[in-house]
Design an enzyme around this catalytic site. Structure first.
Site, short mmCIF file in Angstrom:
data_model
loop_
_atom_site.label_atom_id
_atom_site.label_comp_id
_atom_site.label_asym_id
_atom_site.label_seq_id
_atom_site.Cartn_x
_atom_site.Cartn_y
_atom_site.Cartn_z
N ASN A 69 44.71 9.96 53.79
CA ASN A 69 44.63 9.45 52.41
C ASN A 69 43.72 8.22 52.43
O ASN A 69 44.12 7.16 52.88
CB ASN A 69 46.03 9.07 51.92
CG ASN A 69 45.98 8.45 50.53
OD1 ASN A 69 44.97 8.53 49.84
ND2 ASN A 69 47.08 7.83 50.11
N LYS A 129 42.66 6.60 49.94
CA LYS A 129 42.93 5.71 48.80
C LYS A 129 41.60 5.31 48.14
O LYS A 129 40.71 6.13 48.03
CB LYS A 129 43.73 4.48 49.26
CG LYS A 129 44.92 4.86 50.13
CD LYS A 129 45.88 3.74 50.32
CE LYS A 129 46.93 4.15 51.33
NZ LYS A 129 48.13 3.38 51.29
N HIS A 169 52.13 10.02 44.84
CA HIS A 169 52.04 8.95 45.85
C HIS A 169 52.69 7.69 45.29
O HIS A 169 52.59 7.42 44.09
CB HIS A 169 50.57 8.68 46.21
CG HIS A 169 50.43 7.78 47.40
ND1 HIS A 169 50.59 6.42 47.30
CD2 HIS A 169 50.21 8.06 48.71
CE1 HIS A 169 50.45 5.89 48.52
NE2 HIS A 169 50.22 6.87 49.38
N GLU A 220 51.94 4.70 45.30
CA GLU A 220 51.04 3.78 44.59
C GLU A 220 50.78 4.28 43.17
O GLU A 220 50.59 3.48 42.26
CB GLU A 220 49.73 3.60 45.39
CG GLU A 220 49.98 2.75 46.63
CD GLU A 220 49.06 3.04 47.80
OE1 GLU A 220 48.00 3.66 47.60
OE2 GLU A 220 49.42 2.64 48.93
N GLU A 244 57.61 9.43 52.40
CA GLU A 244 56.91 8.18 52.61
C GLU A 244 57.77 7.02 52.10
O GLU A 244 57.72 6.68 50.90
CB GLU A 244 55.59 8.18 51.84
CG GLU A 244 54.62 9.26 52.27
CD GLU A 244 53.19 8.83 52.03
OE1 GLU A 244 52.46 8.68 53.00
OE2 GLU A 244 52.82 8.61 50.87
N GLY A 275 51.46 1.02 54.51
CA GLY A 275 50.49 -0.07 54.61
C GLY A 275 51.09 -1.37 55.10
O GLY A 275 50.46 -2.43 55.00
N SER A 285 52.51 3.87 57.81
CA SER A 285 52.07 3.13 58.99
C SER A 285 51.99 3.98 60.26
O SER A 285 52.31 3.50 61.35
CB SER A 285 52.96 1.90 59.21
OG SER A 285 52.86 1.03 58.09
C1 PEP Z 1 49.68 6.49 52.58
O1 PEP Z 1 48.80 5.98 51.91
O2 PEP Z 1 50.19 7.56 52.19
C2 PEP Z 1 50.11 5.85 53.80
C3 PEP Z 1 51.09 6.37 54.47
O3 PEP Z 1 49.44 4.70 54.17
P1 PEP Z 1 49.56 3.95 55.59
O4 PEP Z 1 49.38 4.98 56.68
O5 PEP Z 1 48.45 2.94 55.58
O6 PEP Z 1 50.91 3.32 55.65
#
Ligand code: PEP
Length: 242
Positions: free
Chosen positions: A7, A9, A93, A95, A161, A167, A204
């Protein structure tokens, strides 16, 4: 089957995406039983799909509107994603839920629109830290999955998630992932989903942490943000999933 999806973003320009794809393809070896995917920003979909789509890598939109066309300034529809070379779309997601007011009701419509246009939805679900601390994790996941009662079964990938792990560098512990994934599987079966819907973990993920997650039987791969912006790390994650 294991799946690893990047992803990106709101990151990368076209020059940066070209360099990423060249470096990634230099390391990527397609393997049976592994699905790799990239979810670039809308502006890069066609370019990334031309570069990696023919090499067995799926391209996902990061969002898609439920309507096929119309007066929805700033939005992109499922047929437009398809036209840009996508075979799937991330939906829900955290976000999008947190910053853009994405609701479960809207997501049910988006999943059905994705199916209508032959796109694979990758539905993201997860609890906030407040909800986890209040002991509400499974209730939240159950609520987010309840939209499947409205959509009915269909082709789907799911990503667990935890919002507090995205993040932040703070990955969920193995027992937390095991509990959440087992619950998600049970809920999905209750809603009539196929037994082989892949449930990915996201939050992460790095090449250092991924092997421990992959050792959990219900973890079918990862949805990766930060680490996926490094083509060598992304290729390494796919190799680990093999
Ligand atoms: C994500 O954006 O779905 C995500 C898991 O980000 P990160 O790996 O940076 O935590």
């Amino acid at each position: 089957m294991h799946c690893v999806v990047a992803n990106w973003k709101m990151n990368l320009t076209s020059d940066e995406a070209r360099i990423f794809c060249e470096e990634f393809l230099g390391r990527f070896v397609p393997e049976a039983g592994i699905e790799a995917g990239i979810a670039p920003p809308f502006t890069l979909l066609r370019q990334v799909s031309d570069l990696v789509g023919t090499k067995g890598v799926r391209v996902f939109g990061q969002n898609g509107h439920a309507e096929a066309k119309g007066a929805f300034t700033g939005e992109v529809s499922m047929p437009q994603l398809k036209d840009a070379g996508c075979s799937g779309v991330l939906l829900g997601h955290s976000e999008r839920r947190q910053f853009f007011g994405e609701t479960d009701a809207a997501l049910a419509k988006k999943i059905m629109a994705a199916w209508q246009w032959d796109l694979l939805p990758l539905l993201c679900i997860g609890e906030s830290l407040e909800q986890r601390d209040a002991g509400q994790t499974l209730a939240v996941l159950g609520q987010q999955l309840s939209i499947l009662a409205e959509t009915g079964p269909g082709p789907l990938w799911v990503a667990y998630e935890p919002v507090w792990a995205i993040g932040t560098g703070r990955r969920a512990e193995a027992p937390q992932v095991r509990e959440a994934h087992a619950f998600i599987r049970a809920e999905m079966l209750r809603h009539g989903a196929d037994t082989d819907v892949p449930i990915l973990y996201g939050g992460s993920v790095t090449p250092e942490s991924f092997p421990e997650l992959l050792a959990i039987p219900e973890v079918a791969g990862g949805l990766v943000g930060g680490a996926s912006l490094d083509p060598l790390k992304f290729a390494e994650l796919i190799k680990q999933a093999g």
